[in-house]
Design a protein around this motif. Structure first.
Motif, short mmCIF file in Angstrom:
data_model
loop_
_atom_site.label_atom_id
_atom_site.label_comp_id
_atom_site.label_asym_id
_atom_site.label_seq_id
_atom_site.Cartn_x
_atom_site.Cartn_y
_atom_site.Cartn_z
N ASP A 22 0.82 -1.21 0.00
CA ASP A 22 0.00 0.00 0.00
C ASP A 22 0.86 1.26 0.00
O ASP A 22 0.55 2.24 -0.69
CB ASP A 22 -0.92 -0.01 1.22
CG ASP A 22 -1.93 -1.16 1.18
OD1 ASP A 22 -2.12 -1.75 0.10
OD2 ASP A 22 -2.49 -1.48 2.24
N LEU A 24 3.85 1.66 -1.24
CA LEU A 24 4.57 1.84 -2.50
C LEU A 24 3.63 1.86 -3.71
O LEU A 24 4.08 1.92 -4.86
CB LEU A 24 5.60 0.74 -2.67
CG LEU A 24 6.69 0.67 -1.58
CD1 LEU A 24 7.66 -0.45 -1.87
CD2 LEU A 24 7.42 2.00 -1.45
N GLY A 25 2.32 1.79 -3.45
CA GLY A 25 1.36 1.83 -4.54
C GLY A 25 1.37 0.58 -5.40
O GLY A 25 1.04 0.63 -6.59
N LEU A 26 1.71 -0.57 -4.82
CA LEU A 26 1.74 -1.83 -5.55
C LEU A 26 0.45 -2.60 -5.32
O LEU A 26 -0.11 -2.56 -4.22
CB LEU A 26 2.93 -2.69 -5.07
CG LEU A 26 4.32 -2.06 -5.22
CD1 LEU A 26 5.35 -2.91 -4.50
CD2 LEU A 26 4.68 -1.91 -6.70
N ALA A 27 -0.02 -3.28 -6.35
CA ALA A 27 -1.25 -4.06 -6.22
C ALA A 27 -0.99 -5.24 -5.29
O ALA A 27 0.03 -5.92 -5.39
CB ALA A 27 -1.70 -4.55 -7.58
N ASN A 140 10.08 7.48 0.89
CA ASN A 140 8.80 7.08 0.30
C ASN A 140 7.73 6.73 1.33
O ASN A 140 6.67 6.21 0.97
CB ASN A 140 8.99 5.92 -0.70
CG ASN A 140 9.71 4.73 -0.08
OD1 ASN A 140 9.68 4.53 1.12
ND2 ASN A 140 10.37 3.94 -0.93
#
Length: 325
Positions: A22, A24-27, A140
């Protein structure tokens, strides 16, 4: 307090295992429930002539319901500084775990060091074996913009508080502690200890003074009952008893032996009280200079040490202890 910080960060990911994806914006690659599988690495086959390879700090595995062939393995590494050995150990256990579970294996490196973050990126582009890992660091993991945002995802707030607090951001640490206010006592105290452990001594002292008295007392109780503290007390008592036994044997008389044992017990009690006083002052954020520490450690009177132990729960300055003599 690196041990507390290291274990505390791992506990955040145990509580919220999808947090790295979540952030790192990864699915999220699986809908299954992640289970801790770190101990399975212990039985991986190795060459008897090879050097031991460090294990991942945390291994989580999930399989999609109804389709065990699909799922994910997640490895979490927490590093305070650059470690060249990770250049070679990460590819090893990533491949070994992927083979064992027949699933994709993600590695996330929680980095408190800009040098390490840069190294992980460089290792992904250099000669083989290449390191395929995602870095999680202060760059990040943003600090929440409000208390409300922090409360909405307390695990992310705690991680941000630790990463940015380690770099000197006291406000990030404050937000992280505020985000834990509505959590169960055990979780709130565990997260608070993690954040405090990331701070420098001076900043930790400042933040501890801002905590409610009840919360400070609970933190102290945890520290007092921790394995490290109790081990030190136990060792002090045993050392004192052994000194007493040795003195008794040298005298060769039962009376001397009993006297030696009693002296050992008394010495053990003194050492216990000394550590109790110093630990309590540290947890409460009371600065102890060298002269004060030497005076506490050099005190031979049990009655005085007992009085100081009681006073250490209330004084605002270490020298106020000595005024109560």
């Amino acid at each position: 307090m690196p041990g507390v910080l290291h274990q505390g960060i791992l506990s955040v990911f145990c509580d919220d295992p999808w947090l790295p994806f979540d952030l790192l914006g990864l699915a999220r690659p699986s809908l299954g429930t992640l289970v801790d599988r770190r101990t399975e690495v212990d039985s991986l086959p190795t060459d008897a002539k090879s050097q031991p390879v460090g294990l991942p700090d945390l291994v989580l595995c999930a399989r999609e319901p109804g389709d065990p062939r699909r799922g994910v393995v997640i490895c979490i590494e927490v590093q305070l500084e650059r470690d060249e050995a990770k250049r070679y150990s990460i590819p090893f256990y990533q491949a070994a775990l992927a083979k064992r579970h027949q699933l994709p294996c993600w590695v996330f490196v929680v980095s408190f060091s800009p040098a390490l973050s840069a190294a992980v990126v460089a290792w992904s582009e250099g000669p083989p074996p290449r390191v395929e890992a995602e870095v999680i660091d202060a760059g990040n993991v943003p600090v929440p913009t409000s208390v409300e945002q922090a409360i909405a995802r307390p695990t992310a707030a705690v991680l941000a508080a630790a990463l940015h607090g380690y770099g000197g951001d006291l406000n990030a640490a404050r937000l992280g502690i505020q985000a834990c206010g509505g959590l169960p006592d055990e979780t709130r105290l565990r997260y608070t200890r993690t954040i405090l452990a990331a701070l420098s001594k001076r900043r930790r002292e400042l933040l501890i003074k801002e905590l409610p008295v009840q919360q400070r007392d609970k933190l102290w109780e945890i520290e007092r009952q921790s394995g490290t503290f109790l081990l030190g007390v136990e060792q002090g008592l045993e050392q004192g008893l052994e000194q007493g036994r040795e003195q008794g044997r040298e005298q060769g008389l039962e009376q001397g032996r009993e006297q030696g044992l009693e002296q050992g017990r008394e010495q053990g009690r003194r050492e216990t009280l000394v550590e109790l006083i110093l630990a309590l002052l540290e947890v409460r954020g009371i600065a102890v200079d060298r002269a004060a520490e030497a005076r506490i450690r050099g005190c031979e009177a049990l009655v005085t040490l007992q009085s100081w132990a009681r006073g250490a729960r209330e004084v605002s300055d270490v020298h106020a202890l000595f005024e109560e003599e």
